[in-house]
Design an enzyme around this catalytic site. Structure first.
Site, PDB file in Angstrom:
ATOM      1  N   CYS A   2       0.845  -1.275  -0.132  1.00 27.18           N
ATOM      2  CA  CYS A   2      -0.462  -0.110  -0.097  1.00 27.18           C
ATOM      3  C   CYS A   2       1.403   0.912   0.138  1.00 27.18           C
ATOM      4  O   CYS A   2       1.790   1.225   0.284  1.00 27.18           O
ATOM      5  CB  CYS A   2      -0.751  -0.118   1.348  1.00 27.18           C
ATOM      6  SG  CYS A   2      -1.638  -1.444   1.591  1.00 27.18           S
ATOM      7  N   ARG A  27       5.028  -0.443  -6.458  1.00 27.05           N
ATOM      8  CA  ARG A  27       4.852  -1.293  -4.909  1.00 27.05           C
ATOM      9  C   ARG A  27       3.501  -2.497  -5.214  1.00 27.05           C
ATOM     10  O   ARG A  27       3.420  -3.509  -4.720  1.00 27.05           O
ATOM     11  CB  ARG A  27       4.639  -0.673  -4.294  1.00 27.05           C
ATOM     12  CG  ARG A  27       5.596   0.357  -3.749  1.00 27.05           C
ATOM     13  CD  ARG A  27       5.652   0.771  -1.695  1.00 27.05           C
ATOM     14  NE  ARG A  27       4.926   0.394  -1.341  1.00 27.05           N
ATOM     15  CZ  ARG A  27       6.189  -0.416  -0.949  1.00 27.05           C
ATOM     16  NH1 ARG A  27       7.107  -0.520  -0.848  1.00 27.05           N
ATOM     17  NH2 ARG A  27       5.943  -1.880   0.694  1.00 27.05           N
ATOM     18  N   TRP A  75      -3.924  -2.730  -1.906  1.00 28.96           N
ATOM     19  CA  TRP A  75      -3.741  -4.514  -1.464  1.00 28.96           C
ATOM     20  C   TRP A  75      -3.895  -4.843  -0.785  1.00 28.96           C
ATOM     21  O   TRP A  75      -4.122  -4.930   0.776  1.00 28.96           O
ATOM     22  CB  TRP A  75      -2.174  -4.665  -1.505  1.00 28.96           C
ATOM     23  CG  TRP A  75      -2.124  -5.647  -2.111  1.00 28.96           C
ATOM     24  CD1 TRP A  75      -1.421  -7.444  -1.773  1.00 28.96           C
ATOM     25  CD2 TRP A  75      -2.003  -6.027  -4.016  1.00 28.96           C
ATOM     26  NE1 TRP A  75      -1.883  -8.029  -3.108  1.00 28.96           N
ATOM     27  CE2 TRP A  75      -1.360  -7.414  -3.730  1.00 28.96           C
ATOM     28  CE3 TRP A  75      -1.247  -5.295  -4.947  1.00 28.96           C
ATOM     29  CZ2 TRP A  75      -1.099  -8.087  -5.113  1.00 28.96           C
ATOM     30  CZ3 TRP A  75      -1.458  -5.829  -6.158  1.00 28.96           C
ATOM     31  CH2 TRP A  75      -1.161  -7.510  -6.609  1.00 28.96           C
ATOM     32  N   ASN A 101      -1.450   1.897   6.554  1.00 28.05           N
ATOM     33  CA  ASN A 101      -0.389   0.995   6.044  1.00 28.05           C
ATOM     34  C   ASN A 101      -0.464   0.073   6.914  1.00 28.05           C
ATOM     35  O   ASN A 101       0.337  -0.024   7.680  1.00 28.05           O
ATOM     36  CB  ASN A 101       0.757   0.929   5.441  1.00 28.05           C
ATOM     37  CG  ASN A 101       0.725   1.518   3.828  1.00 28.05           C
ATOM     38  OD1 ASN A 101      -0.151   1.941   3.784  1.00 28.05           O
ATOM     39  ND2 ASN A 101       1.980   1.933   3.677  1.00 28.05           N
ATOM     40  N   GLY A 102      -0.015  -1.390   6.790  1.00 31.84           N
ATOM     41  CA  GLY A 102      -0.142  -2.375   7.873  1.00 31.84           C
ATOM     42  C   GLY A 102      -1.409  -3.112   8.458  1.00 31.84           C
ATOM     43  O   GLY A 102      -2.446  -3.209   7.375  1.00 31.84           O
ATOM     44  N   GLU A 493      21.299 -21.544   5.826  1.00 32.32           N
ATOM     45  CA  GLU A 493      21.346 -20.022   5.066  1.00 32.32           C
ATOM     46  C   GLU A 493      21.790 -19.155   5.978  1.00 32.32           C
ATOM     47  O   GLU A 493      22.399 -18.148   5.777  1.00 32.32           O
ATOM     48  CB  GLU A 493      19.880 -19.940   5.981  1.00 32.32           C
ATOM     49  CG  GLU A 493      19.818 -18.077   4.905  1.00 32.32           C
ATOM     50  CD  GLU A 493      19.807 -18.343   3.803  1.00 32.32           C
ATOM     51  OE1 GLU A 493      20.257 -18.777   2.458  1.00 32.32           O
ATOM     52  OE2 GLU A 493      19.880 -16.238   3.409  1.00 32.32           O
ATOM     53  N   LYS A 497      24.438 -17.006   4.576  1.00 31.50           N
ATOM     54  CA  LYS A 497      25.093 -15.637   5.026  1.00 31.50           C
ATOM     55  C   LYS A 497      26.567 -15.165   5.380  1.00 31.50           C
ATOM     56  O   LYS A 497      27.125 -14.310   5.223  1.00 31.50           O
ATOM     57  CB  LYS A 497      24.132 -15.046   5.806  1.00 31.50           C
ATOM     58  CG  LYS A 497      21.929 -14.820   5.431  1.00 31.50           C
ATOM     59  CD  LYS A 497      22.179 -14.191   4.160  1.00 31.50           C
ATOM     60  CE  LYS A 497      22.330 -14.160   2.784  1.00 31.50           C
ATOM     61  NZ  LYS A 497      20.975 -15.180   2.612  1.00 31.50           N
ATOM     62  N   GLU A 500      28.852 -15.651   2.101  1.00 32.83           N
ATOM     63  CA  GLU A 500      29.065 -14.803   1.035  1.00 32.83           C
ATOM     64  C   GLU A 500      29.826 -13.523   1.250  1.00 32.83           C
ATOM     65  O   GLU A 500      29.896 -13.211   0.736  1.00 32.83           O
ATOM     66  CB  GLU A 500      27.173 -14.826   0.423  1.00 32.83           C
ATOM     67  CG  GLU A 500      26.274 -14.931   1.078  1.00 32.83           C
ATOM     68  CD  GLU A 500      24.606 -15.163  -0.322  1.00 32.83           C
ATOM     69  OE1 GLU A 500      25.392 -15.351  -1.309  1.00 32.83           O
ATOM     70  OE2 GLU A 500      24.000 -14.841   0.855  1.00 32.83           O
ATOM     71  N   HIS A 516      29.406 -36.727  13.158  1.00 31.40           N
ATOM     72  CA  HIS A 516      30.043 -37.078  12.513  1.00 31.40           C
ATOM     73  C   HIS A 516      31.101 -36.675  11.248  1.00 31.40           C
ATOM     74  O   HIS A 516      31.269 -37.067  10.417  1.00 31.40           O
ATOM     75  CB  HIS A 516      29.055 -38.154  11.644  1.00 31.40           C
ATOM     76  CG  HIS A 516      28.002 -38.781  11.897  1.00 31.40           C
ATOM     77  ND1 HIS A 516      28.289 -40.040  12.530  1.00 31.40           N
ATOM     78  CD2 HIS A 516      26.451 -38.840  12.339  1.00 31.40           C
ATOM     79  CE1 HIS A 516      27.308 -41.007  13.335  1.00 31.40           C
ATOM     80  NE2 HIS A 516      26.005 -40.087  13.857  1.00 31.40           N
ATOM     81  N   LYS A 615      23.511 -10.884  -8.679  1.00 33.83           N
ATOM     82  CA  LYS A 615      22.499 -10.943  -8.132  1.00 33.83           C
ATOM     83  C   LYS A 615      21.958 -12.307  -8.940  1.00 33.83           C
ATOM     84  O   LYS A 615      20.526 -12.833  -8.257  1.00 33.83           O
ATOM     85  CB  LYS A 615      21.525  -9.702  -8.096  1.00 33.83           C
ATOM     86  CG  LYS A 615      20.688  -9.741  -7.192  1.00 33.83           C
ATOM     87  CD  LYS A 615      20.617  -9.464  -6.116  1.00 33.83           C
ATOM     88  CE  LYS A 615      19.062  -9.590  -5.427  1.00 33.83           C
ATOM     89  NZ  LYS A 615      19.279 -10.846  -3.945  1.00 33.83           N
TER      90      LYS A 615
HETATM   91  C1  G6P Z   1      22.209 -15.770  -6.780  1.00 28.78           C
HETATM   92  C2  G6P Z   1      22.188 -14.926  -5.856  1.00 28.78           C
HETATM   93  C3  G6P Z   1      21.509 -15.568  -4.171  1.00 28.78           C
HETATM   94  C4  G6P Z   1      20.454 -15.907  -4.618  1.00 28.78           C
HETATM   95  C5  G6P Z   1      20.954 -16.960  -5.547  1.00 28.78           C
HETATM   96  C6  G6P Z   1      19.612 -17.828  -6.605  1.00 28.78           C
HETATM   97  O1  G6P Z   1      23.700 -16.829  -6.294  1.00 28.78           O
HETATM   98  O2  G6P Z   1      23.692 -14.602  -5.010  1.00 28.78           O
HETATM   99  O3  G6P Z   1      21.356 -14.777  -3.468  1.00 28.78           O
HETATM  100  O4  G6P Z   1      19.814 -17.195  -3.906  1.00 28.78           O
HETATM  101  O5  G6P Z   1      21.508 -16.521  -6.745  1.00 28.78           O
HETATM  102  O6  G6P Z   1      18.487 -16.450  -7.054  1.00 28.78           O
HETATM  103  P1  G6P Z   1      16.998 -16.357  -7.291  1.00 28.78           P
HETATM  104  O7  G6P Z   1      16.736 -15.146  -7.903  1.00 28.78           O
HETATM  105  O8  G6P Z   1      16.440 -18.186  -8.645  1.00 28.78           O
HETATM  106  O9  G6P Z   1      16.214 -16.567  -6.186  1.00 28.78           O
END
Ligand code: G6P
Length: 620
Positions: A2, A27, A75, A101-102, A493, A497, A500, A516, A615
């Protein structure tokens, strides 16, 4: 999603408000409305479903005039896409208008109370409840800001609101509660602007004030005064925003990653919008082009993805199997496409592919979708980028995250939104297959509605400790992340994070498997991050923590707030609010993102553009 815009000054308010709403069109929204006031004409309200263009046509036929006004793009969350449900909403006297919004988590309760007092409602929205409450208190105090404050004290959830009253014709009151919706005030020369997002007002001013949680601003042509919800005055800095549009989008943040971590409460709300019907306990995932009969036929699902999205796939497996009792296999897309998978037999066309991708352009994920198509298997894609290839390839429909652009290479808000999208998909399947009753679905919906607020609380409460831990451990060479069951992908994950963006070697492991192999690496230098919410596997996690301690590892536990046992067992406890066990991963991952971010910054790394990473990976 929104959008909110407000204006007071000497320009044509309609033009400023509509122009601002146009800047927020990216948005996404399903209806729009404005309220403009002029002392000689009175209050003028115009609302339309569909695109802004419809509202503009309406305005061409029935123009509005005035120098103060508010506008909103909606929305839907509570109630369908109708003109009556579009904002602004009015109080009972028709003299006060409100946009929001919310999500008001306790709106049914508040609405019930107002109905008992004799109030009637024209819409199904939670925002009308706010408008009626503001009206109720306004008529007691004859002061808009007091009425808004009193109303906000009763709301549960994260909200951004703007209100005005024709008896105070030079005043807009804007407020922010929680972190689910931002409010920015643009300062002009004898005029002021209000918006949910910076782009809405950048045409007019670059001097901005960002409201913080529980700030209430009284915005008048010549002055802006900000107080805390309890009425005590607060000072907020004025930020001069640069002209470069990318830098402007970053606002006050040093990195996009930090901004995107902070945007999560709002993203978690946006992914729910229009898809839940709390009153009837139904999921309305209209994005999916599969009928109930199609969904009932599904007996196996292949979740395919890469990187962070693959971790979302691992979580999706738990969600779908638990809620809808459909078997799920999770594959790296790059492996799936070359393994000549047997997806379904010719006589049992019962498989479905679930592609998960932020960009919708990851080459391996697209190839996996092609493979499914070649084998006559339909696919559904959980995807963020609107109109991307994956969205177009998904013959069962794209489920859009609506998380907004994610610029930081390390995915944050897209990941948590993926988890919620997968949850909605699992509930939709459960609904079609009858594995959950409407009453059970309603409980899940309630937990989903409370999630953005809990995410905001998590960000706020865990950040100081995450910064302290980053200071303490940023020189480590290795880190181990442990979790079990649905939190094992969160361990993966968390490790991803950290590695990377900070280049510290990090591994995620199922905690029970530690003995193991990885246990050999543990010494007093090794931070071991253990995800241990109070679920059915809690005691097992606690004994894994004991095993780490016995080898002198440094234990950082992620657990429920106030878990004293865990606090005693671990060196540090990062407490997060409790939610349903299947939703807990969404909250557990947040401190891991914040920790990784601060470690990267302390190590002098570029958190937004880590070396060698892209990305969106459009090559093999
Ligand atoms: C790249 C990005 C990650 C992402 C992956 C899959 O490795 O750096 O951040 O998780 O691609 O990308 P996707 O756009 O398919 O989620």
């Amino acid at each position: 999603m929104c959008g909110i815009v407000g204006y007071v000054g000497s320009r044509d308010a309609t033009e400023v408000v509509i122009n601002g709403l146009q800047r927020l069109e990216y948005r996404g929204y399903d209806s729009a409305g404005i309220a403009i006031y002029d002392p000689t004409i009175g209050l003028q309200l115009r609302r339309s479903v569909g695109k802004l263009h419809n509202l503009q046509q309406r305005l061409a036929a029935e123009p509005t005039r005035g120098q103060i006004g508010i506008g909103h793009t909606r929305w839907a969350t509570h109630g369908g896409v109708t003109e009556i449900n579009a904002h602004p909403h009015r109080d009972a006297s028709g003299t006060i208008v409100v946009i929001q919004n919310g999500i008001v988590e306790n709106y049914l309760q508040l609405k019930g109370r107002l109905i008992e007092l004799g109030y009637q409602f024209e819409s199904q929205t939670d925002t009308e409840v706010i408008a009626k409450l503001v009206g109720l208190y306004y008529h007691q105090h004859r002061d808009l800001v007091t009425a808004v404050r009193q109303t906000l004290q009763e709301l549960r959830g994260g909200n951004a609101i703007v209100a005005f009253c024709i008896h105070e014709p030079d005043t807009l009151v804007a407020a922010r509660l929680g972190n689910a919706g931002g409010v920015v005030i643009g300062l002009g020369d004898n005029e002021q602007f209000i918006a949910s997002d910076i782009p809405a007002i950048l045409d007019y001013t670059r001097n901005l004030i960002f409201l913080e949680d529980r700030d209430v601003a009284v915005v008048r042509r010549h002055e802006v005064t900000i107080t805390h919800l309890d009425g005590t005055p607060v000072e907020r800095a004025i930020h001069a925003i640069p002209w470069d549009p990318i830098a402007a989008a970053k606002g006050d943040y040093r990195h996009f990653m930090q901004k995107e971590i902070d945007e999560q409460p709002r993203a978690l709300m946006d992914v729910l919008r229009g898809r839940i019907d709390q009153e009837h306990g139904r999921i309305e995932l209209t994005d999916i082009r599969l009928s109930d009969a199609d969904l009932r036929r599904v007996r196996r699902i292949y979740a395919v993805a890469c990187g962070t999205a693959w971790h979302a796939g691992l979580v999706a497996k738990f969600l779908i199997e638990q809620l809808a009792r459909v078997r799920v296999e999770v594959d790296y897309a790059s492996e799936f496409r070359y393994r000549n998978p047997i997806l379904q037999s010719d006589d049992e066309r019962d498989a479905l592919l679930l592609a998960i991708t932020q960009s919708g352009e990851t080459v391996d994920t697209l190839a996996a979708m092609e493979e499914a198509r070649n084998q006559g298997v339909s696919s559904v894609a959980i995807v963020n980028a609107i109109g991307s290839q994956a969205a177009r390839l998904a013959d069962g429909g794209p489920i859009y995250l609506h998380a907004g652009p994610e610029i930081g290479v390390a995915s944050t808000k897209a990941f948590t939104s993926m988890l919620v999208a997968a949850y909605l998909f699992a509930l939709r399947l459960a609904q079609a297959r009858g594995t959950l009753t409407p009453a059970q679905i309603r409980e899940h919906i309630q937990a989903l509605i409370e999630l953005p607020g809990k995410a905001a609380q998590t960000i706020e409460q865990t950040t100081p400790l995450c910064i302290k831990l980053a200071e303490r451990y940023h020189k480590a060479s290795n880190a181990l992340f442990l979790g079990r069951q649905i939190n094992y992908p969160i361990a993966l994950e968390g490790a991803l994070k950290l590695k990377e963006i900070s280049y510290i070697h990090a591994e995620g492991y199922p905690a029970g498997e530690m003995k193991h192999g990885p246990i050999a690496l543990i010494d007093e230098q090794m931070p071991v991050i253990c995800i241990a919410p109070r679920d059915h596997i809690y005691e097992k996690m606690v004994s894994n923590i004991e095993q780490v301690r016995a080898r002198h590892g440094q234990v950082i536990a992620i657990g429920h707030l106030g878990d004293e046992l865990l606090a005693e067992k671990a060196h540090h406890l990062i407490g997060v609010p409790a939610t349903l066990p299947l939703l807990q991963p969404v909250l557990n991952v947040i401190p891991l993102q914040i920790f990784a971010y601060h470690v990267a910054v302390l190590r002098g790394c570029d958190a937004d553009q880590p070396r060698n990473l892209a990305k969106s990976v459009t090559v093999e």
